[in-house]
Design an enzyme around this catalytic site. Structure first.
Site, short mmCIF file in Angstrom:
data_model
loop_
_atom_site.label_atom_id
_atom_site.label_comp_id
_atom_site.label_asym_id
_atom_site.label_seq_id
_atom_site.Cartn_x
_atom_site.Cartn_y
_atom_site.Cartn_z
N GLU A 1 69.77 -66.56 -33.08
CA GLU A 1 69.47 -68.01 -33.12
C GLU A 1 70.67 -68.54 -32.52
O GLU A 1 71.76 -68.35 -32.67
CB GLU A 1 69.35 -68.46 -34.52
CG GLU A 1 69.03 -69.85 -34.79
CD GLU A 1 68.73 -70.46 -36.06
OE1 GLU A 1 69.48 -69.77 -37.09
OE2 GLU A 1 68.22 -71.38 -36.35
N LYS B 1 61.04 -73.87 -33.87
CA LYS B 1 61.43 -73.48 -35.27
C LYS B 1 60.41 -74.64 -36.13
O LYS B 1 60.50 -75.85 -35.83
CB LYS B 1 62.76 -73.75 -35.80
CG LYS B 1 63.03 -73.40 -36.98
CD LYS B 1 64.63 -73.55 -37.10
CE LYS B 1 65.09 -73.15 -38.43
NZ LYS B 1 66.76 -73.09 -38.47
N CYS C 1 64.91 -68.09 -38.44
CA CYS C 1 65.86 -68.36 -39.45
C CYS C 1 65.10 -68.87 -40.82
O CYS C 1 64.30 -68.11 -41.49
CB CYS C 1 67.07 -69.21 -39.05
SG CYS C 1 68.44 -68.96 -40.13
#
Ligand SMILES: O=C(O)CCC(=O)C(=O)O
Length: 304
Positions: A62, A136, A177
């Site tokens: 990331e 994300k 994440c």
């Protein structure tokens, strides 16, 4: 006069390419600096090394081209849709995927789109083409006083689309994440036939030790598929200190490869026949009580 016999051309044989079941994956846990050009070169070298070691699928961390901070995101952001001239990071990923004939899950970079910023993962195929872009979905807003406070939502906008992508190395679900904490997303990917979920991620020194491995194993064992994570290496002097510990987990919850917090290139084998084996051993899907509870795929409902 009898017409001359036509030359018999055998019909083109349309045998489908057998789907790959076994291949090597490379997880590049990289140091990230404040120098974007250096980060790009560094990532390129790491991907080359992973491919040299036989990886057909390479995963990056990331936010690998920029420090992980709200101050940095606007400065390092690239307009991915504007083409490779506007996005040196994805230009490199495309070029190297094609040259090395591999699939790349390009970790994530800050993306600029109009007046918005996203935390975005790009997937490139061996032809160098962008196959998928995952923004994300769940922004990392955390407040544990005295330990960690971070609010991605101060600068970033959340993505709106779950992402599964068909690649040369199987059907892959993408999360970034914090996305790993939301099991419905992983369940959705499993329901859509994903064999592997890749989560580029940078957990921290508070939640990392307790949750990072647990979440990976949970997503893998609940859904009986492979889970791969890739973190930046730890820089104790950075504003945000990453936990590291990039890992590959198999469909029985077994850790197949992992590392500590330093830079590392992990090479491990994925064998999709293990998914079938584990689903036969423990037929959770057949045993699920859809009559009592059910996950609804909102996007499918919308498109119906
Ligand atoms: O969920 C966590 O504890 C960490 C998540 C994170 O670091 C992120 O989403 O960037």
């Amino acid at each position: 006069m009898a017409s001359p016999e036509k030359a018999r051309v055998p019909p083109a044989v349309q045998t489908p390419i057998p789907p790959i079941t076994k291949f090597k994956i490379g997880l590049c846990q990289l140091k990230v600096s404040a120098d974007k050009e250096k980060n790009i070169l560094h990532a390129r070298t790491a991907v080359e090394e992973a491919a040299e070691k036989g990886a057909k699928l390479v995963v990056l961390p990331e936010i690998w081209n920029s420090p992980y901070s709200n101050d940095s995101f606007p400065v390092y952001a690239e307009d991915i849709d504007a083409g490779f001239d506007a996005s040196p990071s994805t230009a490199m990923l495309s070029e190297i995927a094609r040259r090395l004939n591999i699939t790349i899950i390009g970790g994530s970079i800050p993306e600029r789109s109009g007046d918005k910023l996203y935390n975005t993962c790009c997937v490139f195929g061996p032809d160098g083409k962008l196959k998928a872009k995952h923004r994300k979905i769940h922004l990392f807003d955390i407040d544990i006083p005295g330990k960690i406070t971070f609010k991605e939502s101060m600068t970033l906008t959340a993505g709106e689309t779950p992402t599964t992508v068909d690649t040369e190395v199987g059907r892959i679900g993408i999360g970034i994440c914090y996305d790993i904490r939301f099991q419905e997303l992983a369940m959705l990917y499993a329901a859509r036939g994903a064999q592997l979920i890749c989560y580029p991620g940078a957990f921290n020194m508070t939640t990392g030790p307790l949750h990072w491995e647990l979440l990976q194993k949970s997503r893998a064992v609940d859904n009986q598929l492979y889970v791969a994570t890739c973190s930046p290496a730890r820089d104790a002097a950075a504003g945000y200190v990453a936990w590291g510990h990039s890992t590959l987990v198999g469909p029985f919850g077994e850790i197949l490869a992992t590392t500590e917090h330093d830079e590392a290139i992990l090479i491990s084998e994925i064998d999709y026949s293990q998914i079938e084996l584990r689903r036969t051993n423990l037929p959770l899907e057949k045993q699920r009580r859809g009559d009592l509870y059910r996950l609804v795929d909102v996007q499918r409902l919308d498109s119906e």
